[in-house]
Design an enzyme around this catalytic site. Structure first.
Site, short mmCIF file in Angstrom:
data_model
loop_
_atom_site.label_atom_id
_atom_site.label_comp_id
_atom_site.label_asym_id
_atom_site.label_seq_id
_atom_site.Cartn_x
_atom_site.Cartn_y
_atom_site.Cartn_z
N GLU A 260 -4.98 7.67 -2.73
CA GLU A 260 -5.48 6.36 -2.30
C GLU A 260 -5.79 5.46 -3.51
OE1 GLU A 260 -5.82 4.80 0.85
OE2 GLU A 260 -4.46 6.45 1.28
N HIS B 247 0.83 -1.21 0.00
CA HIS B 247 0.00 0.00 0.00
C HIS B 247 0.87 1.26 0.00
CE1 HIS B 247 -3.62 2.40 1.20
NE2 HIS B 247 -2.69 3.18 1.74
N GLU B 248 1.78 1.34 0.96
CA GLU B 248 2.64 2.54 1.03
C GLU B 248 3.55 2.60 -0.20
OE1 GLU B 248 1.72 4.62 3.18
OE2 GLU B 248 0.56 3.25 4.44
N HIS C 279 1.74 4.47 -2.82
CA HIS C 279 1.86 5.92 -2.61
C HIS C 279 3.23 6.41 -3.10
CE1 HIS C 279 -1.79 6.73 -0.36
NE2 HIS C 279 -1.50 5.88 0.60
ZN ZN Z 1 -2.92 5.24 2.06
#
Ligand code: ZN
Length: 502
Positions: A297, A267-268, A271
């Site tokens: 997101e 997830h990170e 980003h």
């Molecule tokens: Zn996030």
């Protein structure tokens, strides 16, 4: 007026952005240090430094000269290039937003938030909503008032939404969440009636030092260049970015939970890819970095769920997972692993929710925030309303407020209007992959070989490289056409119908 030419005013504009960027970089490094490496006893001096640096940046941002510079440039807009125009526009928006709030209210609000943070933490620990209620009441009142300063023509909640997602409104979100609710509530209920997936092997003992190697491997598969992207360990995972060649992600290892850090890293990492993929020209300007929470997101959840929880991705990484954890996963095959990381189960806590049930946690918060700002829900009725919606949308009984309406830090932090971005991001991503496959064909064939270059290449070209140059709504529409949440509900319905054999 003090500028003799456009180029002179542009020099001032560039200098202003460079200075702001430098202060933000410095503040960011101090925060990162606090979260990762700084010993506990060091907070006092750091607090003083952050307060001083924040005061300097506030003064820089709101200086009368900046207002004059923006006024002057706005009279010469036709002589600016599109990037410069957007810089002026972004600076003007934040200048106005900051300047419109009277100084005494601004100070009172930051004092309130500071107190509210401590009160909320204690209230959560003590399961005592009544202790937090008067603070929440004041925070809501301030936000309603600030909404009028930000944009007097908009409904208050719309003005707050716009702080986090430029162009967003309750009209769009009402349709969006209704669509989600109609599709997901029955789907989640159906899953409760069939045999559940066994994910118990994910809770065997997974030593931290081996999990660190696993993170390195995942970052490599994602194509994250370690020259420009660091990883550290913190209580709560996050990503922070300084420019397109300096991004840091963090994770948290649990020795009895393999999937937790695995999906934090992915997830990170999503980003981080967004930040690293920006064009160089936006560095050290206000256009540096991702454009909105929702678009950000969309990238993190894209990698986490659409890629990271796909059969193709699990196929690609499973040999390495087995190599790293031969004993823990000795009796587990690829399909079992795929099913385990996709287990759907209604739960109380948003941050640990699975891919399917996550959006329902968000729609509950959206519903309540809208009513709180609209004045149709009283603070004292929040716990009952919260619990009723959890029963209705997720089928779970909330045993106490600590695991209910006190669980998130957003309201005590004054972030009203922030939650919807999480759900929007997931839905944006589901529409992006449809578009990506229209243009590139079956991208999962490459993913199954551990090759994400096509996927990331497409996202970089369409989204990442633009940083904050385009507004979020326009950026999304240019890439995907009109936003349509049915891509997201179709994807979830297809995936979980197959997974649970419904
Ligand atoms: Zn996030």
């Amino acid at each position: 007026m003090k500028y003799e030419s456009v180029s002179q005013a542009l020099d001032a504009l560039n200098k202003h952005q460079e200075v702001l960027s430098a202060y933000n970089h410095a503040i960011g490094v101090v925060y990162l240090d606090a979260a990762t490496a700084a010993p506990k006893g060091t907070w006092e001096g750091r607090g003083k430094t952050v307060a001083t640096l924040s005061e300097i940046t506030y003064n820089l941002e709101t200086a009368p000269e900046v207002g004059e510079m923006l006024d002057w440039l706005q009279l010469h807009m036709e002589e600016l290039d599109p990037v410069q125009k957007r810089q002026v526009e972004v600076l003007r928006k934040s200048y106005d937003e900051t300047k419109k709030i009277p100084a005494d209210e601004c100070i009172a609000y930051s004092v309130l938030l500071n107190d509210a943070q401590a009160v909320w933490e204690k209230a959560k620990n003590d399961n005592d909503f009544d202790a937090f209620a008067p603070y929440l009441e004041k925070i809501i009142a301030f936000n309603r008032k600030f909404a009028g300063y930000y944009n007097p023509e908009m409904e208050p909640y719309d003005a707050l939404l716009n702080k986090y997602e430029e162009g967003m409104n309750t009209q769009t979100l009402d349709v969006f969440f209704e669509k989600l609710r109609d599709a997901l509530v029955p789907l989640i209920a159906k899953i409760q009636e069939v045999p559940q997936i066994d994910d118990s092997f994910l809770r065997r003992h997974y030593p931290v030092e081996v999990q660190r190697k696993f993170s390195d491997y995942l970052m490599e598969v994602m194509g994250l260049d370690r020259n420009y992207c660091g990883i550290a360990e913190t209580e709560h995972p996050f990503t922070t970015n300084f420019n397109n060649k300096d991004v840091r992600i963090t994770t948290h290892y649990y020795e009895d939970d393999l999937a937790n850090s695995m999906y934090s890293v992915i997830h990170e990492g999503g980003h981080a890819l967004y930040e690293l993929g920006a064009d160089d020209c936006y560095n050290f300007t206000v256009l540096q970095g991702g454009v909105s929470m929702g678009i950000h997101e969309s990238q993190s959840r894209f990698y986490e769920n659409l890629i990271g929880r796909s059969r193709a991705f699990i196929h690609a990484i499973f040999p390495k997972v087995k190599e790293l954890f031969p004993e823990q996963l000795g009796d587990v095959d690829e399909e079992m692993f795929y099913r385990a990381v996709n287990k759907a189960e209604p739960s109380l806590i948003r941050t640990s929710a699975d891919e399917l049930t996550y959006a329902n946690h968000i729609m509950i918060r959206y519903e309540l925030e809208k009513q709180l700002i609209g004045g149709t829900l009283e603070i004292k009725d929040v716990p009952a309303a919260w619990n009723r919606l959890y029963k209705e949308y997720l089928g779970v009984d909330v045993p106490n407020d600590a695991q209910g309406c006190l669980q998130d830090t957003h309201w005590s932090g004054g972030m009203i209007g922030y939650f919807p971005s999480y759900a929007l991001g997931s839905a944006y991503g589901a529409q992006m992959i449809v578009k990506m496959e229209e243009e590139l064909g079956d991208v999962y064939a490459d993913v199954a070989k551990g090759d994400l270059s096509k996927v990331t290449g497409w996202l970089k070209e369409k989204i990442h490289r633009h940083a904050s140059f385009k507004k979020p709504g326009a950026l999304f529409e240019e890439v995907c056409g009109k936003f349509d949440a049915s891509h997201y509900t179709d994807y979830l319905t297809r995936k979980f119908t197959e997974l649970y054999d419904l």
